[in-house]
Motif scaffolding. Structure first.
Motif, PDB file in Angstrom:
ATOM      1  N   TYR A  33      26.298  42.130  38.328  1.00 54.76           N
ATOM      2  CA  TYR A  33      27.356  42.676  39.174  1.00 54.76           C
ATOM      3  C   TYR A  33      26.787  43.773  40.074  1.00 54.76           C
ATOM      4  CZ  TYR A  33      29.574  40.975  34.891  1.00 54.76           C
ATOM      5  OH  TYR A  33      29.916  40.220  33.805  1.00 54.76           O
ATOM      6  N   TYR A  35      28.503  47.137  41.997  1.00 57.84           N
ATOM      7  CA  TYR A  35      29.644  47.996  42.220  1.00 57.84           C
ATOM      8  C   TYR A  35      29.212  49.094  43.186  1.00 57.84           C
ATOM      9  CZ  TYR A  35      32.048  46.101  38.072  1.00 57.84           C
ATOM     10  OH  TYR A  35      32.662  45.278  37.161  1.00 57.84           O
ATOM     11  N   LYS A  42      36.568  56.339  42.920  1.00 60.20           N
ATOM     12  CA  LYS A  42      36.344  55.523  41.740  1.00 60.20           C
ATOM     13  C   LYS A  42      35.313  54.428  42.020  1.00 60.20           C
ATOM     14  CE  LYS A  42      40.277  52.475  42.668  1.00 60.20           C
ATOM     15  NZ  LYS A  42      41.581  51.999  42.160  1.00 60.20           N
ATOM     16  N   VAL A  43      34.819  53.879  40.957  1.00 59.43           N
ATOM     17  CA  VAL A  43      33.859  52.786  41.050  1.00 59.43           C
ATOM     18  C   VAL A  43      34.609  51.512  41.471  1.00 59.43           C
ATOM     19  CG1 VAL A  43      32.202  51.411  39.752  1.00 59.43           C
ATOM     20  CG2 VAL A  43      32.435  53.849  39.267  1.00 59.43           C
ATOM     21  N   PHE A  45      34.462  47.323  42.379  1.00 54.61           N
ATOM     22  CA  PHE A  45      33.763  46.056  42.210  1.00 54.61           C
ATOM     23  C   PHE A  45      33.412  45.459  43.570  1.00 54.61           C
ATOM     24  CE2 PHE A  45      32.746  42.003  40.398  1.00 54.61           C
ATOM     25  CZ  PHE A  45      33.287  41.046  41.235  1.00 54.61           C
ATOM     26  N   SER A  48      30.241  39.559  41.572  1.00 55.12           N
ATOM     27  CA  SER A  48      29.648  39.119  40.310  1.00 55.12           C
ATOM     28  C   SER A  48      28.831  37.865  40.569  1.00 55.12           C
ATOM     29  CB  SER A  48      30.720  38.859  39.252  1.00 55.12           C
ATOM     30  OG  SER A  48      31.646  37.885  39.703  1.00 55.12           O
ATOM     31  N   GLU A  56      32.503  35.786  41.848  1.00 56.64           N
ATOM     32  CA  GLU A  56      33.679  36.399  42.456  1.00 56.64           C
ATOM     33  C   GLU A  56      33.217  37.532  43.356  1.00 56.64           C
ATOM     34  OE1 GLU A  56      36.621  37.672  39.677  1.00 56.64           O
ATOM     35  OE2 GLU A  56      38.010  38.347  41.221  1.00 56.64           O
ATOM     36  N   PHE A 104      25.312  49.589  33.069  1.00 60.30           N
ATOM     37  CA  PHE A 104      25.105  50.025  34.436  1.00 60.30           C
ATOM     38  C   PHE A 104      23.725  50.648  34.619  1.00 60.30           C
ATOM     39  CE2 PHE A 104      29.107  49.727  36.827  1.00 60.30           C
ATOM     40  CZ  PHE A 104      29.939  49.280  35.832  1.00 60.30           C
TER      41      PHE A 104
ATOM     42  N   VAL B   4      44.257  50.408  38.075  1.00 60.40           N
ATOM     43  CA  VAL B   4      44.098  51.201  36.865  1.00 60.40           C
ATOM     44  C   VAL B   4      44.123  52.645  37.288  1.00 60.40           C
ATOM     45  CG1 VAL B   4      42.642  51.702  34.890  1.00 60.40           C
ATOM     46  CG2 VAL B   4      42.689  49.399  35.834  1.00 60.40           C
ATOM     47  N   ILE B  34      37.534  49.236  28.721  1.00 63.54           N
ATOM     48  CA  ILE B  34      36.324  49.993  28.401  1.00 63.54           C
ATOM     49  C   ILE B  34      36.495  51.417  28.903  1.00 63.54           C
ATOM     50  CG2 ILE B  34      33.823  50.129  28.689  1.00 63.54           C
ATOM     51  CD1 ILE B  34      33.781  47.185  29.396  1.00 63.54           C
ATOM     52  N   TYR B  36      34.187  54.552  30.085  1.00 64.25           N
ATOM     53  CA  TYR B  36      32.841  54.932  30.510  1.00 64.25           C
ATOM     54  C   TYR B  36      32.792  56.435  30.729  1.00 64.25           C
ATOM     55  CZ  TYR B  36      31.385  50.098  31.503  1.00 64.25           C
ATOM     56  OH  TYR B  36      31.040  48.779  31.396  1.00 64.25           O
ATOM     57  N   PRO B  44      27.681  54.894  35.199  1.00 64.70           N
ATOM     58  CA  PRO B  44      28.631  54.900  34.079  1.00 64.70           C
ATOM     59  C   PRO B  44      27.953  54.480  32.786  1.00 64.70           C
ATOM     60  CG  PRO B  44      29.574  53.812  36.007  1.00 64.70           C
ATOM     61  CD  PRO B  44      28.135  54.027  36.305  1.00 64.70           C
ATOM     62  N   PHE B  89      35.942  57.416  32.956  1.00 69.83           N
ATOM     63  CA  PHE B  89      36.667  56.335  33.624  1.00 69.83           C
ATOM     64  C   PHE B  89      37.137  55.317  32.605  1.00 69.83           C
ATOM     65  CE2 PHE B  89      35.668  57.116  38.051  1.00 69.83           C
ATOM     66  CZ  PHE B  89      34.457  57.796  38.022  1.00 69.83           C
ATOM     67  N   LYS B  99      34.489  40.948  35.884  1.00 68.46           N
ATOM     68  CA  LYS B  99      34.875  41.939  36.877  1.00 68.46           C
ATOM     69  C   LYS B  99      35.705  43.034  36.227  1.00 68.46           C
ATOM     70  CE  LYS B  99      38.132  42.431  40.687  1.00 68.46           C
ATOM     71  NZ  LYS B  99      39.132  41.717  41.503  1.00 68.46           N
ATOM     72  N   LEU B 100      35.337  44.271  36.495  1.00 69.14           N
ATOM     73  CA  LEU B 100      36.066  45.413  35.960  1.00 69.14           C
ATOM     74  C   LEU B 100      36.783  46.146  37.075  1.00 69.14           C
ATOM     75  CD1 LEU B 100      33.385  46.893  33.518  1.00 69.14           C
ATOM     76  CD2 LEU B 100      35.406  45.549  32.904  1.00 69.14           C
ATOM     77  N   PHE B 102      38.223  49.785  37.833  1.00 73.31           N
ATOM     78  CA  PHE B 102      38.079  51.141  37.326  1.00 73.31           C
ATOM     79  C   PHE B 102      39.252  52.012  37.740  1.00 73.31           C
ATOM     80  CE2 PHE B 102      33.802  51.873  35.561  1.00 73.31           C
ATOM     81  CZ  PHE B 102      33.237  50.621  35.764  1.00 73.31           C
ATOM     82  N   GLY B 103      39.553  52.987  36.890  1.00 77.76           N
ATOM     83  CA  GLY B 103      40.499  54.026  37.237  1.00 77.76           C
ATOM     84  C   GLY B 103      39.831  55.111  38.062  1.00 77.76           C
ATOM     85  N   GLN B 104      40.621  56.085  38.452  1.00 79.99           N
ATOM     86  CA  GLN B 104      40.141  57.120  39.361  1.00 79.99           C
ATOM     87  C   GLN B 104      39.161  58.082  38.712  1.00 79.99           C
ATOM     88  OE1 GLN B 104      41.378  56.683  42.476  1.00 79.99           O
ATOM     89  NE2 GLN B 104      39.980  58.184  43.310  1.00 79.99           N
TER      90      GLN B 104
END
Lengths: 113, 112
Positions: A33, A35, A42-43, A45, A48, A56, A104, B4, B34, B36, B44, B89, B99-100, B102-104
């Motif tokens: 992946y 990111y 925020k992180v 996406f 993938s 995706e 990561f 999220v 998850i 992180y 992360p 996070f 695929k994840l 993430f929150g802020q």
């Protein structure tokens, strides 16, 4: 402990130039992946990759972006013509299965000037 | 689409206190979650995960609680230490090739 390795740690490039960010995933992992994380946000996406093809991609991953696994080990992200708003931390991640933790890398800080 | 979010952007605690970081998610199809930890200038780092068929999971000094009814999860850190100071996070995943979302992020600051 196995880890995901990214190079370079920091890349500065001029707007419009192409950049290639590199990643060496954990050896027996199959899912890869990319990111990105814009400073203070925020992180997000990007894409993938499994079995040598994209599984995706997000709306961020437009025609300027591409990914490859050219030699069976390295995993690269190419941005063809960088824009100022591409400045961010780019993280490579991988996992052994689709539904397990993603490991990561330390990230590449891309600065477009 | 899935989102999220985190309830609090910052959390300050004293060393030795317990910390609780909260997270809400929107996609009821999410089947794993998850937490992180991200330290400055690093990627992360996995802390703990939980599947949607569970409501609690414990690790070393950390516990994750999942409430699917209200689409909420929390991370509890026991006896918080200065080394726990970081951004935390939550991330939600489904079956979509890992695929994840993430929150802020919540900034946890632990004062000695």
């Amino acid at each position: 402990e196995p880890e995901v390795t990214q190079t370079p740690s920091h890349q500065v490039t001029q707007m419009g130039q192409e950049v290639i960010l590199r990643c060496v995933p954990i050896s027996n992992h199959l899912y890869f992946y990319w990111y990105r994380q814009i400073l203070g946000q925020k992180v997000e996406f990007l894409v993938s990759f499994y079995n040598n093809e994209i599984s995706e991609k997000s709306e961020i991953f437009d025609d300027q972006f591409s990914v490859e696994r050219p030699d069976g080990s390295n995993f690269t992200l190419k941005i063809r013509s960088t824009k100022l708003e591409d400045s961010a931390m780019y993280f490579c991640a991988d996992s052994g299965n689709t539904n397990t933790e993603a490991f990561f890398g330390q990230g590449t800080r891309l600065t477009v000037v | 689409g899935e989102s999220v979010g985190l309830h609090l952007p910052t959390l300050s605690v004293q060393e030795g206190d317990n910390s609780i970081i909260n997270c809400a998610y929107s996609n009821s199809a999410s089947d794993y979650f998850i937490w992180y930890k991200q330290e400055s200038g690093k990627g992360p780092q996995f802390i703990i995960d939980i599947r949607s068929n569970m409501d609690k999971r414990q690790g070393q000094r950390v516990t994750v609680l999942l409430n699917k009814t209200v689409k909420h999860l929390s991370l509890q850190i026991a006896a918080t230490q200065p080394g726990d100071s970081a951004v935390y996070f939550c991330a939600a995943g489904g079956t979509s090739y890992g695929k994840l979302t993430f929150g802020q992020g919540t900034i946890l600051t632990v004062h000695p």
